[in-house]
Design a protein around this motif. Structure first.
Motif, PDB file in Angstrom:
ATOM      1  N   ASP A 115      37.428  49.991  41.705  1.00  0.00           N
ATOM      2  CA  ASP A 115      36.223  49.155  41.658  1.00  0.00           C
ATOM      3  C   ASP A 115      35.485  49.325  40.333  1.00  0.00           C
ATOM      4  N   ALA A 118      37.362  47.304  37.878  1.00  0.00           N
ATOM      5  CA  ALA A 118      37.150  45.876  38.185  1.00  0.00           C
ATOM      6  C   ALA A 118      35.757  45.436  37.725  1.00  0.00           C
ATOM      7  N   ARG A 119      34.774  46.319  37.896  1.00  0.00           N
ATOM      8  CA  ARG A 119      33.421  45.971  37.466  1.00  0.00           C
ATOM      9  C   ARG A 119      33.370  45.754  35.949  1.00  0.00           C
ATOM     10  N   SER A 122      34.874  42.384  35.263  1.00  0.00           N
ATOM     11  CA  SER A 122      33.978  41.239  35.532  1.00  0.00           C
ATOM     12  C   SER A 122      32.836  41.141  34.530  1.00  0.00           C
ATOM     13  N   GLU A 126      34.884  36.100  32.641  1.00  0.00           N
ATOM     14  CA  GLU A 126      34.545  35.225  33.770  1.00  0.00           C
ATOM     15  C   GLU A 126      35.741  35.247  34.715  1.00  0.00           C
ATOM     16  N   SER A 128      37.009  35.637  39.173  1.00  0.00           N
ATOM     17  CA  SER A 128      36.656  35.864  40.571  1.00  0.00           C
ATOM     18  C   SER A 128      36.748  37.362  40.856  1.00  0.00           C
ATOM     19  N   LYS A 129      36.136  37.769  41.979  1.00  0.00           N
ATOM     20  CA  LYS A 129      36.155  39.185  42.320  1.00  0.00           C
ATOM     21  C   LYS A 129      37.589  39.683  42.529  1.00  0.00           C
ATOM     22  N   SER A 130      38.376  38.860  43.218  1.00  0.00           N
ATOM     23  CA  SER A 130      39.743  39.321  43.480  1.00  0.00           C
ATOM     24  C   SER A 130      40.576  39.290  42.194  1.00  0.00           C
ATOM     25  N   ALA A 132      39.393  39.910  39.232  1.00  0.00           N
ATOM     26  CA  ALA A 132      38.987  41.091  38.463  1.00  0.00           C
ATOM     27  C   ALA A 132      39.679  42.349  39.005  1.00  0.00           C
ATOM     28  N   TYR A 133      39.796  42.418  40.336  1.00  0.00           N
ATOM     29  CA  TYR A 133      40.429  43.598  40.928  1.00  0.00           C
ATOM     30  C   TYR A 133      41.917  43.636  40.567  1.00  0.00           C
ATOM     31  N   GLU A 134      42.528  42.461  40.611  1.00  0.00           N
ATOM     32  CA  GLU A 134      43.943  42.369  40.235  1.00  0.00           C
ATOM     33  C   GLU A 134      44.145  42.817  38.777  1.00  0.00           C
TER      34      GLU A 134
END
Ligand code: ADP
Ligand code: MG
Length: 328
Positions: A115, A118-119, A122, A126, A128-130, A132-134
């Protein structure tokens, strides 16, 4: 080097103010060096010589008691010391990234490492949350974390020091900085892991074309990783040179000393003399060269005034009265 420097530290002077200290001690005095685009620059010096304070000045993350009382730090066209806190935050996130000596302390202990990466993704892209995690998992794979998808769910305390440093490098990669500052990134890690982390840093730098300011007390690391190096002693820069020139022909007596103590490790009788040096206290108050009280060549001017930086070749700069006198 013909290009304009990416980073120019010029005449940086920093003091610690404190209620307990009658006289503020300048822990950095007239520190000047450049880092060019795509370059790996080393900043080497013993513990306490001011390396971290130099890095934190560039990042503008100094402790409150530290005050920059002189000098300038240019990053491209921007004078970092004149930027607003907000402008500086933008540079820190996007342009300059730093990795620290204690990677676990630099991570949020309460947040899973995936996380955290991922943060960072992000914040800089630009997405999506998923998405960014990927991307975070890709980055964790890229920095060599085995079984990245499951390690991503770990908290920092569940990772080894080496793994935590890889996570920080992944966060740094997410920022795509043009300048990386690595402050003793492998201190405290075991030797095999150290070598792996340096390989990773070298790969990543080559891949991103970022400049790297690598801070270390270890000349061996400098010779392995850096193209040029600035040698620091007691808050003053003593010599700046390409690494091969520094090793082939050190010009400052302190650099000479530093190199000979590296080369001498298995010759105990010689080691005793360098120990003798270690017991002489550092002379911060000398208005001249702070190495004078340990220098075998010191003469009058060394106690009088700081020597002018002298370019002894297109690429080698030394700050030493003895060398200045020899050249004239
Ligand atoms: N919070 C502080 N208050 C007073 N002096 C400090 C503080 N932090 C560091 N110093 C002093 O600043 C000098 C430079 O420290 P530092 O930049 O951390 O050295 P290095 O990274 O080369 O080991 C040291 O002599 C240290 O004692
Ligand atoms: Mg330090």
């Amino acid at each position: 080097m013909t290009a304009e420097p990416l980073l120019r530290v010029f005449d940086l002077t920093l003091e610690f103010k404190g209620e307990n200290q009658q006289v503020p001690r300048s822990v950095l005095q007239g520190v000047s060096f450049d880092v060019f685009p795509h370059e790996v620059m080393g900043l080497v010096g013993e513990s306490g010589s001011g390396k971290t304070m130099t890095a934190l000045s560039i990042m503008r993350l100094l402790p409150p008691a530290a005050e920059i009382v002189g000098g300038e730090i240019f990053f491209g066209e921007s004078n970092l010391l004149k930027l607003s806190a907000r402008e500086m935050r933008a540079i820190r996130g996007d342009e300059i990234a730093m990795i620290f000596q204690n990677p676990r302390a630099a991570l949020n202990p309460l947040m899973r490492v995936g996380d955290q990466v991922a943060r960072a993704v992000s914040l800089h892209h630009e997405m999506s949350k998923s998405g960014a995690y990927e991307e975070a998992i890709h980055l964790l794979v890229r920095v060599g974390i085995p079984d990245a998808a499951s390690r991503a769910r770990a908290y920092p305390h569940q990772l080894s020091g080496g793994m935590a440093q890889r996570v920080l490098i992944a966060i740094m990669l997410a920022c795509r900085p043009t300048l990386l500052i690595a402050d003793e990134p492998t201190t405290g890690l075991d030797v095999t892991i150290q070598a792996q982390i340096f390989e990773l840093i070298k790969d990543i730098r080559a891949e991103t074309k970022a400049s790297l300011l690598l801070i270390t007390h270890d000349l061996g690391v400098v010779s392995e990783v850096c193209q040029r190096v600035a040698v620091m002693y007691a808050g003053q820069i003593m010599e700046v040179a390409p690494v091969h020139e520094l090793f082939a022909q050190p010009r400052h007596p302190y650099t000479e000393r530093l190199l000979s103590s590296v080369l001498r490790v298995d010759m105990p009788s010689e080691l005793d003399t360098s120990k003798a040096m270690a017991f002489t206290s550092i002379d911060y108050e000398n208005p001249g060269c702070r190495f004078a009280n340990r220098c075998p060549y010191a003469f009058d001017p060394c106690w009088d005034h700081r020597p002018h930086p002298l370019n002894i070749s297109a690429s080698q700069m030394v700050v030493c009265h003895k060398v200045s006198q020899e050249i004239q």
